[in-house]
Scaffold this active site. Structure first.
Site, PDB file in Angstrom:
ATOM      1  N   ASP A  33       2.027  -7.890   0.768  1.00 22.11           N
ATOM      2  CA  ASP A  33       1.870  -7.994   2.219  1.00 22.11           C
ATOM      3  C   ASP A  33       1.300  -9.369   2.555  1.00 22.11           C
ATOM      4  O   ASP A  33       0.227  -9.736   2.058  1.00 22.11           O
ATOM      5  CB  ASP A  33       0.923  -6.911   2.736  1.00 22.11           C
ATOM      6  N   ASP A  92       8.018   4.488  10.114  1.00 24.73           N
ATOM      7  CA  ASP A  92       6.562   4.357   9.986  1.00 24.73           C
ATOM      8  C   ASP A  92       5.918   5.317  10.984  1.00 24.73           C
ATOM      9  O   ASP A  92       6.071   5.137  12.194  1.00 24.73           O
ATOM     10  CB  ASP A  92       6.136   2.918  10.296  1.00 24.73           C
TER      11      ASP A  92
END
Length: 231
Positions: free
Chosen positions: A8, A128
């Site tokens: 990330d 998500d």
């Protein structure tokens, strides 16, 4: 079932946030160095997210190019891919597949054009969702449809697969969402999961319900599952 480390990116570094909240979690370090260390440990596939691009606060595209050069067989990239030109550009770097979220839920015409241009076999759709089973978009800041509806919508397209991410457990090592069993069964193509993975038992559960790839971040960087590549 294969384990994909999550790389990330934010402000030029690899980070791991808790529930996606900026300023939480840990700063892991230099992106290329982290990628090289994962590669040396035997990981041949990674999941890369440009957090800044997802939030509309910048871009780490140059780092993504450098991560691809490390030599992984599989690099899937998400975060802020809301236009066709960016998707094409990422794929031109050697990215295996792009992960789209906001584009799918808010600009279906653009999404359909993306499939026509690059092919559905290079596109993953992210679902998500939070504890209420509401899909979150635009850097997880806005709510959208429910998970059931999202899966129905994605099911109308021939895409590479779906990534289910349980936001409320993301980065917490708090355990996986065991409600996903019925969700996974409805996914055509690759079935991926992220959120709260912390133990081998979590991995075995996900394998048992049919997940193909599990995305792991905090548990790798804190050492709990470091080195685990397959279950």
């Amino acid at each position: 079932m294969k384990v994909l480390p999550s790389i990330d990116l934010s402000l030029g570094r690899v980070v791991k946030r808790v529930r996606g909240i900026r300023g939480t979690g840990v700063v892991v370090g230099d992106a290329v160095k982290v990628a090289e260390e994962l590669y040396e440990l035997g990981y041949d596939s990674v999941h890369v997210v440009d957090l800044d691009a997802a939030e509309g606060l910048g871009s780490n595209e140059g780092l993504i190019k450098d991560v691809v050069k490390v030599g992984f067989k599989w690099v899937q990239v998400g975060g802020g891919i809301r236009g066709i030109s960016k998707a094409i550009r990422l794929l031109s770097y050697g990215v295996t597949a792009v992960v789209v979220s906001t584009m799918f839920y808010t600009s279906r015409n653009t999404f359909e054009e993306l499939l026509r241009v690059v092919g559905g076999d290079k596109v993953l759709v992210a679902v998500d969702y939070d504890n209420s089973l509401t899909v979150r978009v635009k850097g997880w800041r806005e709510g959208g449809v429910g998970v059931d509806e999202a899966l129905n919508m994605v099911g109308n397209y021939d895409v590479l697969g779906i990534i289910l991410t349980y936001i409320d457990s993301e980065g917490t090592e708090g355990g996986v969402d065991r409600r996903i069993t019925n969700f996974v069964r409805r996914i055509k193509g690759l079935k991926e999961y992220a959120g709260g993975v912390s133990t081998v038992d979590d991995l075995l559960f996900l394998k048992g319900v049919g997940v193909d790839y599990v995305i792991v971040g905090m548990a790798i960087y804190r050492g709990t599952l470091l080195g685990v590549k397959y279950v």
